[in-house]
Motif scaffolding. Structure first.
Motif, PDB file in Angstrom:
ATOM      1  N   ALA A 252       0.818  -1.218   0.000  1.00  0.00           N
ATOM      2  CA  ALA A 252       0.000   0.000   0.000  1.00  0.00           C
ATOM      3  C   ALA A 252       0.849   1.264   0.000  1.00  0.00           C
ATOM      4  CB  ALA A 252      -0.928   0.013   1.208  1.00  0.00           C
ATOM      5  N   MET A 253       2.117   1.132   0.351  1.00  0.00           N
ATOM      6  CA  MET A 253       2.992   2.305   0.395  1.00  0.00           C
ATOM      7  C   MET A 253       3.851   2.427  -0.874  1.00  0.00           C
ATOM      8  SD  MET A 253       2.043   3.371   3.355  1.00  0.00           S
ATOM      9  CE  MET A 253       3.108   4.351   4.402  1.00  0.00           C
ATOM     10  N   ARG A 254       3.632   1.562  -1.828  1.00  0.00           N
ATOM     11  CA  ARG A 254       4.325   1.648  -3.128  1.00  0.00           C
ATOM     12  C   ARG A 254       3.315   1.238  -4.190  1.00  0.00           C
ATOM     13  NH1 ARG A 254       9.919   1.186  -3.273  1.00  0.00           N
ATOM     14  NH2 ARG A 254       9.883  -0.060  -5.153  1.00  0.00           N
ATOM     15  N   LEU A 255       2.411   2.106  -4.449  1.00  0.00           N
ATOM     16  CA  LEU A 255       1.258   1.681  -5.229  1.00  0.00           C
ATOM     17  C   LEU A 255       0.760   2.806  -6.124  1.00  0.00           C
ATOM     18  CD1 LEU A 255      -0.702  -0.843  -5.226  1.00  0.00           C
ATOM     19  CD2 LEU A 255      -2.149   0.481  -3.718  1.00  0.00           C
TER      20      LEU A 255
ATOM     21  N   LEU B 295      -4.204   9.818   5.891  1.00  0.00           N
ATOM     22  CA  LEU B 295      -2.821   9.355   5.806  1.00  0.00           C
ATOM     23  C   LEU B 295      -2.655   8.471   4.567  1.00  0.00           C
ATOM     24  CD1 LEU B 295      -2.699   8.795   9.580  1.00  0.00           C
ATOM     25  CD2 LEU B 295      -1.052  10.232   8.380  1.00  0.00           C
ATOM     26  N   ILE B 296      -1.503   7.862   4.443  1.00  0.00           N
ATOM     27  CA  ILE B 296      -1.273   7.035   3.266  1.00  0.00           C
ATOM     28  C   ILE B 296      -1.614   5.577   3.552  1.00  0.00           C
ATOM     29  CG2 ILE B 296       0.484   6.249   1.638  1.00  0.00           C
ATOM     30  CD1 ILE B 296       1.922   8.927   2.106  1.00  0.00           C
TER      31      ILE B 296
ATOM     32  N   LEU C 135       2.535  13.388   2.772  1.00  0.00           N
ATOM     33  CA  LEU C 135       3.827  12.881   3.212  1.00  0.00           C
ATOM     34  C   LEU C 135       3.610  12.263   4.580  1.00  0.00           C
ATOM     35  CD1 LEU C 135       5.970  16.053   2.355  1.00  0.00           C
ATOM     36  CD2 LEU C 135       5.782  13.976   0.987  1.00  0.00           C
ATOM     37  N   SER C 136       4.127  11.065   4.772  1.00  0.00           N
ATOM     38  CA  SER C 136       3.919  10.466   6.093  1.00  0.00           C
ATOM     39  C   SER C 136       5.116   9.615   6.488  1.00  0.00           C
ATOM     40  CB  SER C 136       2.640   9.629   6.116  1.00  0.00           C
ATOM     41  OG  SER C 136       2.855   8.367   5.549  1.00  0.00           O
TER      42      SER C 136
END
Lengths: 411, 261
Positions: free
Chosen positions: A66-69, A140-141, A384-385
């Motif tokens: 989910a953080m590289r999508l 958030l992300i 940004l998180s």
């Protein structure tokens, strides 16, 4: 070129291509409407860049991080008179397969009454977060653990005994069990935020909107929504939502449905025939509170889930394998277009007794994510998180911290 | 000279995709450091540029009686409002909403008489939030005016604007409550609701009093205009006409019609 850069370039190219639409019109800033507004098409593109997640803390249903999508959603609504509407959404992740996410007909039998029936692949009845479909609805992300973290629970493959279950702790991103399907696959989250279930849903609301209720009968369960039923057992799920004061929303959800796939159940019952264990279900409860006022929003959500699985070998699985998640988040707008947000998550599991140890059946996880969001335009948001993850047990990485950036465009 | 540029109106020039892409990338980088960036050349509805008081129209200093300009603005294009996003995640039919009147235009003097820019005591105006709609959809005010944004719905709204002229965010507030915003700079302010993405409105802030909002038939009248020759502009939903020249006689009436396509 690293994968991260490649994705950044792809995202950039995508935005530029969209920017080059006919008439040199810039990216659309509002839904595209036809037929006097009876047909509307909206979209949501979220490009997220972060480092590799070696601990698989952020893996999603489709084995993406989910953080590289790069996620692209296109949704549409067709109003066919005062009583009928067709709604649908398709989604692709990292330019992979395009999947239907929602596809249902909404029927309002009495135009003047707040009562609707929805049939098809319907919105989640359970909980609050899963209906925040668009990336800009999520401050958030990352996602709350209860909706995203892949546990070692599978519907199509089963651990034969407690020792086998404990051996796979923390490996929910991809694991294999000895009963049922032998393929390596991911486990389920407590509640899936990435797939919608198929069935019939009824929603009613009081005239003032203070009390709202929803009930649905679906093919899958909250952790394993399905289009095709795999066990001939329906799920019944309900939710009551109260809005007693401005800005305050209190919700409670309950769900119970047949969880274990028929093939896995047959494989298990073939091993040991236990007439007491003929219903293998997921039961879940949820509670959520949201309070907002002025420039802040506070949310809390708890989810409890219990799975009953066939007990095949000694040491036997307990009658119910439980899991509990808590999520609390806040967002504060610092100035027009700029906000700060943070979320704390905890996901824990009930203990089981194995031959050598007594331990939670999956490794408990904690997560803290904090970040900011900045509106470059009304419909273009940069997030940004920084995320801190801790896992208590299992073979995989025990801790991982990483930053991430997300660009969200919607219309 | 009060002038809203083409770009500010949202009518954009065709720019090659490669140039746009490069600009996008540079702006994205700049965004990380700059506090108020604009990534795309999207309809920004930023402040109309305004020069100084010395840039005035050719007005006779001896003019004694004020005249008026009246006419009609014909809209020959289909202005579409912002529709609700497809609410696929909604558990039921969303509540109905008012449809804003998109045919209301604003007609204003492009150049104003001497003395028109003298600071005036700001008045008050109201832009209500009712049935998920800003009412009125277009508000034309002078600099210094305070606009109240009451919430007449049963649920929260969150009025905000990211315009360069007046960025603001009033936060969430309940029915019966109202929050004010004072507009101190001339320009066009696009107003939105952070909760209901289809809610939008325009506040046009002028540094002189020579403007008028059209009625339901597109008719307008600007009174108390000193005799002289002026450029006049008609504006509707982000699109404006070229300035049209008109001479206002002493104590007389000038007629001027517009067609917006």
């Amino acid at each position: 070129m690293t994968t991260a850069v490649r994705w950044a370039v792809r995202a950039w190219v995508l935005f530029v291509c969209l920017d080059g639409r006919a008439d040199a019109q810039v990216l659309p800033s509002e839904p595209i409407a036809f037929a006097n507004g009876r047909v509307t098409v909206g979209g949501d593109i979220a490009a997220t860049i972060g480092p590799h997640d070696d601990g698989f803390f952020n893996n999603t249903d489709y084995s993406h991080n989910a953080m590289r999508l790069l996620r692209i959603d296109v949704s549409a609504a067709v109003e066919a008179g005062p009583h009928f509407a067709l709604l649908g959404e398709i989604r692709t992740e990292n330019f992979g397969q395009v999947r239907p996410y929602a596809a249902y007909v909404r029927i309002r039998p009495w135009a003047s009454r707040n009562f609707d029936v929805q049939v098809g692949m319907v919105p989640p009845t359970f909980g609050a977060f899963a209906r925040r479909t668009y990336a800009n609805d999520n401050s958030l992300i990352g996602y709350p653990l209860g909706y995203q973290y892949m546990t070692t629970m599978r519907a199509d493959a089963l651990a034969a005994n407690v020792d086998e279950l404990l051996k796979n702790r923390s490996e929910g991103w991809g694991l294999r069990y000895s009963v049922g399907s032998r393929t390596r696959d991911g486990g389920v989250a407590l509640v899936s935020a990435f797939r919608w279930d198929t069935g019939v849903q009824m929603h009613a609301s009081s005239a003032s909107g203070v009390v709202q209720g929803t009930i649905a009968v679906t093919a899958g369960t909250v952790s394993n929504p399905r289009f095709n039923d795999d066990n001939d057992g329906p799920q019944v799920v309900g939710r009551v939502e109260l809005r007693p004061a401005s800005g305050l929303v209190v919700g409670a959800s309950l769900a119970r449905g047949a969880f274990v796939a028929e093939d896995a159940e047959r494989a298990a019952l073939g091993a040991v025939s236990n007439p007491d264990d003929w219903r293998y279900t997921q039961s879940a409860w949820g509670g959520d509170v949201e309070y907002s006022r002025d420039h802040y929003v506070l949310r809390y959500e708890a989810i409890g889930s219990g799975w009953r699985l066939p007990r095949v070998e000694r040491p036997l699985l307990p009658r119910t394998l439980g899991a509990l998640s808590h999520s609390i988040e806040g967002r504060y707008k610092l100035r027009p277009g700029l906000y700060a947000a943070a979320r704390w998550d905890w996901l824990g599991f009930s203990e089981v007794v194995g031959t050598k140890e007594t331990a939670p059946w999956d490794a408990p996880v904690k997560r803290l994510e904090a970040g900011v969001g900045y509106s470059l335009q009304r419909n273009l948001l940069l997030k940004l998180s920084y995320q801190l993850n801790r896992r208590d047990g299992g073979k995989l990485e025990k801790a991982e911290n990483f930053p991430a950036a997300q660009l969200v465009f919607w219309f | 000279m009060l002038r809203i540029t083409r770009r500010e109106q949202g009518t954009l020039r065709r720019v090659p995709a490669a140039v746009r892409g490069a600009r996008l990338f540079l702006q994205l980088v700049a965004t990380m450091a700059a506090p108020v960036p604009l990534l795309f050349s999207a309809p920004s509805f930023s402040a109309p540029s305004i020069s100084s008081v010395s840039s005035v129209a050719a007005v006779s200093e001896a003019a004694a009686a004020n005249g008026a300009i009246r006419g009609r603005v014909e809209i020959r294009r289909t202005a579409t409002g912002i529709e609700r996003r497809p609410g696929v995640a909604d558990l039921g039919t969303p509540p109905g909403r008012l449809i804003p009147d998109l045919r209301r235009s604003v007609v204003y003097l492009d150049s104003a008489p001497r003395g028109a820019f003298e600071p005036t005591e700001g008045g008050r105006a109201v832009m209500d939030q009712r049935n998920e709609t800003f009412v009125p959809h277009v508000l034309a005010i002078t600099v210094g005016t305070t606009v109240d944004f009451p919430n007449s719905d049963k649920f929260y709204h969150n009025v905000f604007s990211l315009s360069k002229t007046k960025p603001f965010d009033l936060g969430r507030y309940a029915t019966g409550s109202s929050r004010p915003v004072r507009f101190d700079r001339p320009g066009i302010v696009r107003v939105f609701c952070d909760i209901h993405s289809h809610m939008n409105a325009f506040v046009l802030v002028f540094s002189h009093p020579f403007f008028a909002l059209t009625d339901g038939d597109g008719r307008y009248r600007i009174d108390n205009v000193p005799a002289g020759t002026y450029g006049v502009i008609a504006w509707n939903e982000g699109t404006s006409s070229e300035p049209k020249s008109v001479s206002v006689p002493d104590g007389g009436l000038a007629e001027l019609d517009f067609t917006l396509r």
